[in-house]
Design a protein around this motif. Structure first.
Motif, PDB file in Angstrom:
ATOM      1  N   THR A 121      43.655  33.976  48.884  1.00  0.00           N
ATOM      2  CA  THR A 121      42.779  35.117  49.003  1.00  0.00           C
ATOM      3  C   THR A 121      41.464  34.435  48.356  1.00  0.00           C
ATOM      4  O   THR A 121      41.037  34.693  46.874  1.00  0.00           O
ATOM      5  CB  THR A 121      43.150  36.267  48.126  1.00  0.00           C
ATOM      6  OG1 THR A 121      44.387  36.879  48.758  1.00  0.00           O
ATOM      7  CG2 THR A 121      42.167  37.310  48.436  1.00  0.00           C
ATOM      8  N   ALA A 179      37.370  34.198  47.214  1.00  0.00           N
ATOM      9  CA  ALA A 179      36.300  35.061  46.780  1.00  0.00           C
ATOM     10  C   ALA A 179      34.822  34.152  46.214  1.00  0.00           C
ATOM     11  O   ALA A 179      35.203  33.239  46.116  1.00  0.00           O
ATOM     12  CB  ALA A 179      36.743  35.983  45.910  1.00  0.00           C
ATOM     13  N   THR A 186      31.669  34.577  43.752  1.00  0.00           N
ATOM     14  CA  THR A 186      30.943  35.117  42.847  1.00  0.00           C
ATOM     15  C   THR A 186      29.521  35.366  43.157  1.00  0.00           C
ATOM     16  O   THR A 186      29.004  34.991  44.178  1.00  0.00           O
ATOM     17  CB  THR A 186      30.920  34.295  41.359  1.00  0.00           C
ATOM     18  OG1 THR A 186      29.812  33.266  41.685  1.00  0.00           O
ATOM     19  CG2 THR A 186      32.252  33.613  40.985  1.00  0.00           C
ATOM     20  N   ASP A 187      28.701  36.289  42.472  1.00  0.00           N
ATOM     21  CA  ASP A 187      27.303  36.538  42.396  1.00  0.00           C
ATOM     22  C   ASP A 187      26.756  35.267  41.736  1.00  0.00           C
ATOM     23  O   ASP A 187      27.588  34.506  40.886  1.00  0.00           O
ATOM     24  CB  ASP A 187      27.124  37.909  41.726  1.00  0.00           C
ATOM     25  CG  ASP A 187      27.435  38.122  40.373  1.00  0.00           C
ATOM     26  OD1 ASP A 187      28.426  37.200  39.919  1.00  0.00           O
ATOM     27  OD2 ASP A 187      27.249  39.192  39.796  1.00  0.00           O
ATOM     28  N   ALA A 230      31.042  38.593  37.770  1.00  0.00           N
ATOM     29  CA  ALA A 230      31.792  39.838  38.058  1.00  0.00           C
ATOM     30  C   ALA A 230      32.985  39.792  38.755  1.00  0.00           C
ATOM     31  O   ALA A 230      33.214  38.858  39.484  1.00  0.00           O
ATOM     32  CB  ALA A 230      30.636  40.835  38.937  1.00  0.00           C
ATOM     33  N   ASN A 231      33.746  40.670  38.428  1.00  0.00           N
ATOM     34  CA  ASN A 231      35.130  40.177  39.035  1.00  0.00           C
ATOM     35  C   ASN A 231      36.137  39.310  38.963  1.00  0.00           C
ATOM     36  O   ASN A 231      37.086  39.134  39.454  1.00  0.00           O
ATOM     37  CB  ASN A 231      34.980  40.543  40.548  1.00  0.00           C
ATOM     38  CG  ASN A 231      34.135  41.969  40.986  1.00  0.00           C
ATOM     39  OD1 ASN A 231      34.614  42.874  40.623  1.00  0.00           O
ATOM     40  ND2 ASN A 231      33.289  41.819  41.976  1.00  0.00           N
ATOM     41  N   VAL A 232      35.835  38.428  37.835  1.00  0.00           N
ATOM     42  CA  VAL A 232      36.689  37.373  37.423  1.00  0.00           C
ATOM     43  C   VAL A 232      36.811  37.427  35.832  1.00  0.00           C
ATOM     44  O   VAL A 232      36.051  37.867  35.118  1.00  0.00           O
ATOM     45  CB  VAL A 232      35.775  35.755  37.613  1.00  0.00           C
ATOM     46  CG1 VAL A 232      36.338  34.738  37.237  1.00  0.00           C
ATOM     47  CG2 VAL A 232      35.161  35.836  39.101  1.00  0.00           C
ATOM     48  N   PRO A 233      38.246  37.432  35.563  1.00  0.00           N
ATOM     49  CA  PRO A 233      38.483  37.502  34.109  1.00  0.00           C
ATOM     50  C   PRO A 233      37.572  36.704  33.458  1.00  0.00           C
ATOM     51  O   PRO A 233      37.466  35.412  33.624  1.00  0.00           O
ATOM     52  CB  PRO A 233      39.965  37.092  34.176  1.00  0.00           C
ATOM     53  CG  PRO A 233      40.491  37.198  35.630  1.00  0.00           C
ATOM     54  CD  PRO A 233      39.267  36.996  36.510  1.00  0.00           C
TER      55      PRO A 233
END
Length: 543
Positions: A311, A313, A315-316, A325-328
């Motif tokens: 999966t 993805a 990043t911005d 964002a959305n990353v630990p």
């Protein structure tokens, strides 16, 4: 004068882990921790007694020397100017000592090494060696040394191996040092006079010069601001931060795996690392490809990830110190992202707190110069502070010179200061050494540590004669400068003499041995068949 105090302080000089500290090997400045190796024009890596050194030997010596400095708690010195060159010089000295150990057949048995570790207070619990504590300290050391993580390799075991190699080398080098330098003794003349300076109750008056007051009066013109802006376009404060966008695939522990013991969790992480490595290999050139034949283009990162059932993805845009964002949140993730380049777009396996990741560089948003209007306020503040510091230092130097001249002619210090319209303050009577000792938390007579400024005054007072005016003394605590006057030094109480004499002699001996060691390294480096690498200083940046 502080060198004597530091030589007595376990807080300052003892190895952080409570282990071996050598008198000659790792004193002074350490090297910068740089993230990339420097280029070297020469393939000459030096030789010792007609035995050529290899690149690996030199690089390993530099790495271990840097690690030793960190282990001893001197990492604060790693950013000092010229420290990288010092690291290389220390590594060269280490190689010379270890070569002497080989020549003299000095070795360290496993039992000696184990005994050293078991006897180290840093690895003990309730006064007894604890394997658990040792492992915990090694886990902390792994992060402090920034040892690279490799899939399938136990990171803690690797840290132990590095640490034990350093300790084994230190023991061998220490044996050579003892054989060569322990007979060196200083005369330590004037012990009684030195004792009076350290333990005689002192009364000190001083005049303070605060850069803030000078900064408030400093004038900064529009021309000054524009000139600073144009002269330093690469100043990070005048530029936007570079931003990056990366594609990534996370290989995370399951919720149940996060609850496992540390050992089981590490094993699960290693398995994820193997899976991530196999994915990353899909983007590497085929090693069996026919030479001279243009290889096919690397697969698209997102497409290949989906093809393998992963999966992916994206990043911005984010900066090196801002988690996407959305990353630990993970410094390792950010550092890996900003180590990628257009010709090296796929990361190695990046270790996260609860898993690993593979990154792909998608886009770079370069740093750009801000407009003058955006940074004008910051430049004004910066220049005002700089001019304030310059004016403060000049005022302190002029005042010190005037006061020294007046006192030399017999004028009272306070009267001389009053004629210059300078405010004099006087600190309560103190014993210099005990004030310094209390400041390091070593004394047992005081609960509250003295003001850092008083510690500096105490250190300077040791070197002054009664009635003497000092040169300007910088105060690290607030960037001010003080001009001191030793009003009086009373007779010292003899109660501390028995402790002072051996400590002071030992301090003087160590300083002399340090110089003799330096002379020995220089002498040894010039012997037939021995020479330093021609660009030795450059190797201090080796990672």
């Amino acid at each position: 004068m502080m060198k004597f105090l530091r030589s007595q302080s376990q807080t300052v000089l003892v190895v952080v882990l409570g282990v071996l500290g050598l008198g000659f090997l790792f004193y002074g400045n350490a090297g910068n921790l740089l993230t990339s190796s420097a280029g070297h024009a020469s393939n000459d890596y030096g030789s010792i007694d007609r035995e050529d050194l290899s690149m690996a030997q030199l690089y390993d010596a530099v790495r271990l020397t840097r690690y030793s400095v960190i282990i001893q708690g001197h990492s604060q010195d790693l950013t000092q100017r010229g420290a990288a060159a010092q690291i290389a010089e220390e590594a060269w000295g280490q190689l010379l000592l270890l070569h002497e150990a080989d020549r003299l057949h000095i070795d360290v048995s496993d039992k000696q090494l184990i005994d050293l570790i078991h006897s180290s207070p840093g690895f003990q619990k309730d006064g007894v060696y604890s394997p658990e504590v040792y492992t915990q300290v090694m886990a902390q050391l792994k992060d402090a040394l920034r040892l690279p993580s490799e899939p399938g390799v136990d990171a803690i075991a690797n840290t132990k191996a590095v640490y034990e190699t350093i300790m084994r080398n230190n023991l061998r080098a220490s044996a050579v040092s003892n054989a060569l330098f322990t007979t060196v003794r200083s005369s330590a003349r004037g012990l009684s006079d030195q004792y009076e300076k350290y333990y005689g109750p002192a009364t000190v008056s001083f005049i303070s010069f605060d850069p803030k007051s000078f900064a408030d009066a400093a004038q900064v013109t529009p021309a000054d601001i524009e000139a600073e802006y144009k002269a330093h376009p690469d100043n990070p404060a005048y530029r936007t931060s570079e931003k990056r966008k990366v594609d990534y695939v996370l290989f995370l522990l399951s919720p149940d795996q996060t609850k496992l013991s540390d050992k089981e969790k590490a094993a699960a992480k290693d398995a994820l690392g193997e899976k991530a490595l196999n994915f990353a290999l899909a983007f590497q050139p085929d090693p069996s490809a026919t030479p001279g034949v243009t290889p096919p283009p690397a697969p698209d990162f997102l497409t290949e990830a989906k093809k393998q059932g992963l999966t992916p993805a994206t990043t911005d845009f984010f900066t090196v110190d801002t988690p996407p964002a959305n990353v630990p949140p993970s410094p390792s993730f950010n550092n890996a992202a900003f180590s990628l380049a257009k010709d090296n777009t796929i990361s190695k396996v990046v270790e996260l707190e609860n898993g690993v990741a593979i990154l792909h560089l998608a886009e770079i948003q370069p740093s750009d110069l801000k407009s003058l209007d955006e940074v004008k306020a910051d430049i004004t503040k910066q220049l005002r502070e700089l001019k304030g510091q310059q004016a403060e230092k000049s005022a302190a130097q002029n005042a010190a010179a005037a006061l020294q001249a007046a006192v030399a002619k017999g004028t009272d210090f306070k009267a001389a200061a009053a004629s210059l319209k300078l405010k004099v303050e006087t600190v309560p009577v103190f014993v210099p050494y005990k004030t310094l000792e209390a400041g390091l938390g070593l004394g047992t007579t005081t609960v509250t540590r003295p003001d850092p400024r008083l510690q500096t005054i105490a250190a300077e007072a040791i070197g002054l004669a009664p009635g003497q005016v000092s040169d300007p003394v910088p105060m690290e605590s607030d960037n001010s400068s003080l001009v001191l006057h030793l009003d009086n030094r009373a007779k010292a109480d003899q109660a501390d003499w028995a402790q002072f004499e051996p400590r002071f002699r030992n301090s003087e001996d160590n300083q002399l041995r340090k110089q003799v060691y330096t002379d020995w390294v220089n002498w040894k480096s010039k012997q037939p068949g021995t020479h330093k690498p021609p660009d030795l200083d450059a190797y201090g940046t080796v990672e």
